[in-house]
Scaffold this motif. Structure first.
Motif, short mmCIF file in Angstrom:
data_model
loop_
_atom_site.label_atom_id
_atom_site.label_comp_id
_atom_site.label_asym_id
_atom_site.label_seq_id
_atom_site.Cartn_x
_atom_site.Cartn_y
_atom_site.Cartn_z
N LYS A 66 0.84 -1.20 0.00
CA LYS A 66 0.00 0.00 0.00
C LYS A 66 0.88 1.26 0.00
N LYS A 99 -8.71 -11.35 13.62
CA LYS A 99 -8.70 -10.41 12.49
C LYS A 99 -7.82 -10.94 11.36
N GLU A 131 -5.85 -8.11 6.26
CA GLU A 131 -6.46 -6.97 5.58
C GLU A 131 -7.23 -6.08 6.57
N GLU A 132 -7.92 -6.71 7.51
CA GLU A 132 -8.71 -5.95 8.49
C GLU A 132 -7.82 -5.14 9.41
N ALA A 144 -4.79 -4.17 8.72
CA ALA A 144 -4.16 -3.14 7.89
C ALA A 144 -5.10 -1.94 7.72
N ASP A 145 -6.38 -2.20 7.51
CA ASP A 145 -7.35 -1.11 7.35
C ASP A 145 -7.44 -0.26 8.62
N ILE A 147 -4.23 1.91 8.70
CA ILE A 147 -4.29 3.00 7.72
C ILE A 147 -5.26 4.08 8.17
N SER A 148 -6.40 3.67 8.71
CA SER A 148 -7.39 4.62 9.21
C SER A 148 -6.80 5.45 10.35
#
Length: 274
Positions: A165, A251, A254-255, A257-258, A261-262
């Motif tokens: 990302k 988790k 991907e979860e 990581a989101d 990032i948030s």
């Protein structure tokens, strides 16, 4: 007499120059000159280049323009002159438009931006590999985000996922027998993420890890007391830093990581588009 090749682009012009060189390689021509004009973004500049090229006895104009107005201007100018002009992009763009039914964006330099995104991603992946598992703690000072946690909390796979990302990630293992690197004190807590896992899940993961390595099951590495000690030590470090702590036990990568990032976005950390 010298052959003059004028490469005109509303972006960098690398594509046009490379095509010219590829074509020249098919001839035994030694006396030539390539004049590249990058970022031609107004008609006045384009007009001056056309005049200069027209004054050459042996000149060819090669252009990679996407602005329809500029393309039409070149065509109109060369229609009544002896200057040979070659449009490298329009024929293929028009063919793609005809077959696909889509309309071109007409934005110069798009491929350059795509290339930059690709190279940023490669750089981030190389960074994650270099500064994985605390190999070089100096990496935390250069990282977009630093992940800390005990063994088997998905630090490495998460680092690689975030690298894809375009984030530069360093991860540091927390072990009771070792003091966290002093470089960690110099990093803003906004850029540090702590990971934890449930003791039951950690026992399961660590026992599987031992099996894959051909090691006996009874190692302290997978014992409940050892895992509880590690979790307590790691959470003490994380609370002292004041960073977010994410429980990864239920988790997907991907979860997690989101969530990271948030958090970075809310903290004002710049995130490049992936």
């Amino acid at each position: 007499m010298k052959l003059s090749l004028y490469v005109v682009s509303d972006s960098l012009g690398e594509t046009g120059e490379q095509v010219v060189k590829a074509c020249l390689s098919q001839f035994h021509v030694e006396d030539y000159e390539i004049n590249r004009f990058s970022y031609v973004l107004n008609i006045e500049v384009l007009h001056e280049i056309l005049i200069k090229a027209s004054q050459e006895e042996k000149a060819i104009l090669i252009y990679t323009l996407v602005n329809p107005e500029f393309i039409e201007y070149v065509k109109n100018y060369t229609k009544d002159s002896k200057l040979i002009a070659v449009d490298l992009l329009s024929p293929l763009i028009n063919s793609i438009r005809e077959v696909s039914g889509l309309s071109p964006m007409g934005e110069p330099g798009i491929i350059r931006r795509l290339d930059q995104a690709y190279f940023s991603r490669v750089e981030a992946i190389e960074f994650a590999v270099k500064y994985d598992d605390g190999k070089d703690p100096r990496g935390v000072l250069k990282a977009d985000v630093v992940i800390i946690g005990i063994s088997r909390t998905s630090k490495t796979p998460l680092s690689m996922y975030l690298a894809n990302k375009n984030l530069k990630v360093a991860n540091i293992p927390l072990v009771p027998e070792s003091i966290p690197p002093r470089e960690l004190d110099k990093v803003s807590k906004k850029r540090i993420i702590g990971l934890t896992n449930s003791p039951v899940k950690l026992i399961e993961i660590r026992e599987e890890r031992l099996r894959s390595l051909g090691l006996p099951k009874g190692s302290s590495y997978s014992s409940m007391q050892r895992i509880l000690d590690e979790i307590e030590y790691a959470e003490r470090i994380m609370k002292k830093i004041g960073c977010p702590i994410i429980d990864v036990s239920n988790k997907a990568i991907e979860e997690t990581a989101d969530i990271i990032i948030s958090h970075l976005k809310k903290s004002g950390v710049k995130i490049l588009p992936d």
